[in-house]
Design an enzyme around this catalytic site. Structure first.
Site, short mmCIF file in Angstrom:
data_model
loop_
_atom_site.label_atom_id
_atom_site.label_comp_id
_atom_site.label_asym_id
_atom_site.label_seq_id
_atom_site.Cartn_x
_atom_site.Cartn_y
_atom_site.Cartn_z
CD GLU A 248 -6.39 6.06 -155.96
OE1 GLU A 248 -6.91 7.12 -156.36
OE2 GLU A 248 -6.56 4.96 -156.52
CG LEU B 127 -9.13 4.74 -152.08
CD1 LEU B 127 -9.57 3.30 -151.91
CD2 LEU B 127 -9.21 5.17 -153.54
CG ASP C 13 -6.90 -7.99 -141.72
OD1 ASP C 13 -7.68 -8.59 -140.95
OD2 ASP C 13 -6.25 -6.98 -141.39
#
Length: 271
Positions: free
Chosen positions: A82, A84, A181
């Protein structure tokens, strides 16, 4: 795979026709597309070293009640998730929400240091085999994972530091879920609020690793500390030791411009 082919393949995975697509910035190591589908959905398509592994990492983050993209489809070639909302930076409330989300992530226990599989930052391998102690994991799987890839003078300093890690790092901190990360570019925000964390390189280890990365190229904004909570004694002294790993990765990926960063962190770590 070309961009047009990638967009078509991702749309087919969702049994939809592609309506339009564009390449997103920030993809130094992978191709990332914003893809609009005929049914009105807006998704992101990403290549990578191991799309199925990244999908599992996103699921692990979401299972910790931390916002991250929902995985919609995955293959050996790409990951579809999806899209965002992302526009601008975090407000004070957004930084607080990030601190709270990271605390929840770091309250998610693992069974060992490492991960179920190795991963990579582009051509730089991330070795995730378990180790019996945290200093041993950080020495062997991170600082000394590929010493021949570094200038010899820095490899020797890292070797000296690695020998001293049992005196510098906790022997057996609880192994908790790490993003792996966590820099500002992997934190998405919209209207000042936290949208989610992206581009994980998850494994389990000492939670301070994520905090060190978040402080490497900047520092968290006001509100973060209140959301995350108090740090363990000695965190400031351990921070440069944990920042050495992303410095090594940047040097290997992007070249000599990061030699100075590596040198400064070694000095800060006392070697």
């Amino acid at each position: 795979m070309g961009i047009d082919e990638l967009a078509a393949a991702a749309a087919a995975m969702l049994k939809q026709a592609p309506k339009g697509w564009r390449q997103l910035g920030g993809g130094d190591l992978n191709v990332v597309l914003a893809l609009d589908l005929a049914d009105g959905r807006a998704v992101v398509v990403k290549t990578g070293p191991a799309p199925r592994a990244e999908a599992a990492m996103l699921l692990a983050i979401r299972s910790a009640d931390v916002p991250a993209p929902r995985v919609l489809a995955v293959s050996d070639r790409c990951l579809v998730m999806e899209r965002l909302e992302s526009a601008g930076g975090l407000s004070v409330a957004g930084w607080w929400a990030l601190g709270e989300a990271l605390r929840r992530l770091h309250e998610t226990p693992g069974i060992a240091y490492g991960w179920e599989c190795d991963y990579a930052f582009g051509p730089v391998p991330i070795r995730n085999a378990p180790a019996p102690s945290w200093p041993e994991f950080w020495a062997e799987r991170r600082l000394l994972s590929d010493p021949e890839s570094l200038p010899a003078r820095y490899a020797r300093r890292l070797e000296r530091l690695a020998r001293d890690l049992p005196n510098r790092l906790p022997e057996s901190p609880p192994p908790v879920l790490l993003h792996g990360d966590l820099w500002a570019g992997n934190v998405l925000a919209a209207e000042g609020q936290l949208s989610g964390l992206v581009d994980p390189a998850c494994y389990c280890g000492h939670g301070e690793v994520d905090l060190a990365m978040l402080n490497l190229f900047g520092s968290p904004g006001a509100g973060f500390a209140a959301g995350y909570g108090a740090l363990e004694p000695g965190a400031a002294e351990r921070q440069p030791i944990y920042q050495l790993w992303p410095a090594i990765v940047h040097l290997r990926l992007f070249g000599g411009g990061y030699v100075g960063l590596l040198d400064r962190l070694l000095v800060a770590a006392g070697v």
